[in-house]
Design a protein around this motif. Structure first.
Motif, PDB file in Angstrom:
ATOM      1  N   VAL A 136     -28.023 -47.978   5.880  1.00  0.00           N
ATOM      2  CA  VAL A 136     -26.851 -47.193   5.508  1.00  0.00           C
ATOM      3  C   VAL A 136     -26.144 -47.940   4.389  1.00  0.00           C
ATOM      4  N   SER A 165     -24.018 -63.955   9.351  1.00  0.00           N
ATOM      5  CA  SER A 165     -24.732 -63.450  10.518  1.00  0.00           C
ATOM      6  C   SER A 165     -24.403 -61.973  10.747  1.00  0.00           C
ATOM      7  N   LYS A 169     -29.661 -58.916   7.081  1.00  0.00           N
ATOM      8  CA  LYS A 169     -30.652 -59.636   6.272  1.00  0.00           C
ATOM      9  C   LYS A 169     -32.077 -59.255   6.649  1.00  0.00           C
ATOM     10  N   ARG A 353     -23.763 -56.141  12.966  1.00  0.00           N
ATOM     11  CA  ARG A 353     -24.227 -56.247  14.339  1.00  0.00           C
ATOM     12  C   ARG A 353     -23.071 -56.041  15.316  1.00  0.00           C
ATOM     13  N   GLU A 356     -22.259 -52.438  15.484  1.00  0.00           N
ATOM     14  CA  GLU A 356     -23.284 -51.731  16.248  1.00  0.00           C
ATOM     15  C   GLU A 356     -23.030 -51.877  17.753  1.00  0.00           C
TER      16      GLU A 356
HETATM   17  N1  LIG Z   1     -26.788 -51.278   6.274  1.00  0.00           N
HETATM   18  C1  LIG Z   1     -27.223 -51.106   7.510  1.00  0.00           C
HETATM   19  N2  LIG Z   1     -27.580 -49.885   7.938  1.00  0.00           N
HETATM   20  C2  LIG Z   1     -27.995 -49.692   9.204  1.00  0.00           C
HETATM   21  N3  LIG Z   1     -28.094 -50.670  10.128  1.00  0.00           N
HETATM   22  C3  LIG Z   1     -27.761 -51.906   9.765  1.00  0.00           C
HETATM   23  C4  LIG Z   1     -27.314 -52.194   8.439  1.00  0.00           C
HETATM   24  N4  LIG Z   1     -27.067 -53.517   8.360  1.00  0.00           N
HETATM   25  C5  LIG Z   1     -27.341 -54.042   9.562  1.00  0.00           C
HETATM   26  N5  LIG Z   1     -27.762 -53.090  10.414  1.00  0.00           N
HETATM   27  C6  LIG Z   1     -28.113 -53.297  11.827  1.00  0.00           C
HETATM   28  O1  LIG Z   1     -27.327 -54.368  12.300  1.00  0.00           O
HETATM   29  C7  LIG Z   1     -28.071 -55.244  13.131  1.00  0.00           C
HETATM   30  C8  LIG Z   1     -28.076 -56.626  12.533  1.00  0.00           C
HETATM   31  O2  LIG Z   1     -28.855 -56.642  11.348  1.00  0.00           O
HETATM   32  P1  LIG Z   1     -29.876 -57.834  11.024  1.00  0.00           P
HETATM   33  O3  LIG Z   1     -30.556 -58.292  12.258  1.00  0.00           O
HETATM   34  O4  LIG Z   1     -30.720 -57.392   9.885  1.00  0.00           O
HETATM   35  O5  LIG Z   1     -28.818 -58.919  10.541  1.00  0.00           O
HETATM   36  P2  LIG Z   1     -29.044 -60.445  10.118  1.00  0.00           P
HETATM   37  O6  LIG Z   1     -28.296 -60.622   8.862  1.00  0.00           O
HETATM   38  O7  LIG Z   1     -30.500 -60.751  10.140  1.00  0.00           O
HETATM   39  O8  LIG Z   1     -28.293 -61.197  11.270  1.00  0.00           O
HETATM   40  P3  LIG Z   1     -28.494 -62.730  11.794  1.00  0.00           P
HETATM   41  O9  LIG Z   1     -28.058 -63.615  10.673  1.00  0.00           O
HETATM   42  O10 LIG Z   1     -27.592 -62.753  12.968  1.00  0.00           O
HETATM   43  O11 LIG Z   1     -29.939 -62.847  12.136  1.00  0.00           O
HETATM   44  C9  LIG Z   1     -29.457 -54.647  13.245  1.00  0.00           C
HETATM   45  O12 LIG Z   1     -29.535 -53.886  14.430  1.00  0.00           O
HETATM   46  C10 LIG Z   1     -29.552 -53.760  12.024  1.00  0.00           C
HETATM   47  O13 LIG Z   1     -30.416 -52.675  12.280  1.00  0.00           O
END
Ligand SMILES: Nc1ncnc2c1ncn2[C@@H]1O[C@H](COP(=O)(O)OP(=O)(O)OP(=O)(O)O)[C@@H](O)[C@H]1O
Ligand SMILES: [Mg+2]
Length: 446
Positions: A136, A165, A169, A353, A356
């Motif tokens: 999104v 976090s 990513k 997150r 969510e």
């Molecule tokens: N732009 C977005 N659109 C839809 N869902 C998203 C978006 N950004 C993050 N999410 C959702 O939010 C949650 C966290 O995203 P993600 O695991 O990619 O984050 P991260 O940056 O890897 O976090 P961490 O550093 O904690 O590992 C996931 O469930 C992901 O699907």
């Protein structure tokens, strides 16, 4: 032979086209896609004696790579038949053979074709699932990021994704993979922070038998498993210095060395790394190798924190509302304006997150069709825990019961035994009620 085989195959229900030579066969293949080609190794019309079948095989693999080729050969030309298999023939049969033998092989070829088709369609589904469609991105910042993803995805460059976090990513990394030429190969995420140091290296690169106590057999590492695809190194900042040296070599030479191995192995890997702490800072502290840092920081994608792109909050909330509403069979229509207001004003230290989880929780807790302020956690509302008494006016007893069961289940991490205990009912009764209300849970495993 051709006539007999055609009759045999037709009698078994196959659709058969005949061709008296390679040229005719290829002509037919231009107009139609065939699952299987059966050809003799020796055919008239081959440029060189005995090579007609192999020539045809090569041509078939070019114009229609998915078509399986079965080679018929006389006793004595086994050598060429084996060569044909090496060139991509599905199987060979030495003449004379029993009709049943041929039928068996044709059926196997057919089976393989349908498996391949299935794999292809599953891959396409996975591609869609993890492509840009899942991200999104309403505001300008994220739109720009999507553009960058598209541009860098098609290159083979190493990419570093930076962001706090929960900013998304991993989602970005998956989108890069899904849009790259490696899309049909594996995407392997590795959480570098969760693997203990002694295991990390063997986990990444594999080991040979006897390399250390407990290495009882050769083992492939994740890099080998991801061959042809993408490795996602999450939390790269915590990789120990000794492993960093080896990682640098992988990036520079595209080779890995298994723990205990004397020679390197060639691999074809793209590395996408992520970090939620400034790598530069780690370099200054001496915790991260400078050369590796420079190797990684060619292309950096910054995923902005949610508080810096508030225009994405409502679209994201809507996205999660639909996701969890569907999952829980609670097709909620909307979020109340006051609740929306709170979502917009909150600072979201846990980023997307946290948003969510907040929406998931609200969907679980809400009693009606609308998510209200009462359904949001105290961190957002600033009210004290325990103060929240959702209004139950206008709800039927069954609706209250369903909502209560859901919230207790949620609090107990979907452990039905503990939920039943708190609810004061037996597990069978709980199970019956879950069925009755169509509660599917747990929500988190997507
Ligand atoms: N732009 C977005 N659109 C839809 N869902 C998203 C978006 N950004 C993050 N999410 C959702 O939010 C949650 C966290 O995203 P993600 O695991 O990619 O984050 P991260 O940056 O890897 O976090 P961490 O550093 O904690 O590992 C996931 O469930 C992901 O699907
Ligand atoms: Mg992550």
């Amino acid at each position: 032979m051709r006539l007999t085989l055609s009759m045999l195959l037709r009698a078994e229900g196959f659709r058969v086209a005949e061709a008296e030579g390679a040229a005719v066969a290829l002509g037919k293949m231009e107009r139609e896609v065939f699952d299987v080609v059966i050809t003799d190794l020796r055919m008239e019309g081959g440029r060189m004696e005995g090579e007609g079948g192999v020539e045809l095989l090569k041509a078939v693999k070019q114009v229609s790579p998915g078509t399986e080729v079965i080679i018929l050969t006389a006793y004595g030309s086994i050598h060429s038949a084996v060569e044909a298999v090496r060139l991509g023939a599905f199987h060979y049969l030495t003449k004379p053979f029993e009709p049943e033998e041929l039928l068996l092989i044709v059926r196997k070829a057919e089976e393989r074709r349908s498996l391949m088709r299935e794999v292809e369609s599953l891959r396409a589904q996975v591609r869609d699932r993890w492509g840009l469609e899942r991200i999104v991105a309403k505001g300008q910042k994220m739109q720009r990021l999507l553009e960058l993803i598209c541009r860098v995805a098609v290159t083979d460059a190493t990419i570093l994704i930076q962001g706090e976090s929960g900013t998304g990513k991993e989602l970005v990394a998956r989108a890069i993979h899904a849009r790259s030429r490696r899309a049909s190969h594996p995407f392997i995420p590795i959480d570098c922070g969760s693997l203990p140091e002694p295991l990390l290296e063997s986990e990444l690169f594999g080991h040979v038998r006897g390399a250390f106590t407990g290495a009882v057999e050769n083992k492939n590492g994740l890099f080998t498993e991801a061959d042809g695809g993408t490795i996602f190194l999450d939390e790269i900042g915590v990789i120990p210095l000794s492993t960093q040296v080896k990682l640098l070599r992988v990036l520079q030479e595209q080779t890995i060395r298994r723990v205990g191995a004397t020679t390197p192995t060639k691999i074809d890997i793209r590395v996408v790394a992520a970090t939620n702490q400034g790598l530069k800072h780690l370099v200054e502290k001496g915790a991260f190798r400078e050369d590796l840092y420079y190797r990684l920081n060619g292309i950096i994608l910054d995923v902005p924190p949610l508080r810096d792109r508030r225009e994405d909050i409502i679209p994201l909330a809507g996205h999660f509302l639909k996701l969890y509403g569907d999952k829980l069979r609670k097709p909620l229509a909307r979020i109340a304006p006051e609740a929306m207001d709170l979502l917009l004003r909150y600072s979201w230290p846990g980023n997307v997150r946290e948003l969510e989880r907040t929406i998931e929780r609200a969907v679980v807790l809400t009693l009606g069709e609308t998510i209200t302020v009462q359904d949001l956690p105290p961190t957002l509302t600033g009210r004290l825990e325990g103060e929240a008494v959702p209004t139950r006016k206008g709800l039927s007893l069954a609706e209250v019961e369903e909502a209560h069961i859901l919230s207790v289940l949620y609090e107990h991490g979907w452990n039905q035994a503990r939920a039943a205990e708190e609810l004061g009912i037996s597990r069978t009764t709980l199970w019956r009620k879950l069925k009755e209300y169509g509660i599917v849970g747990p929500l988190t495993s997507l």
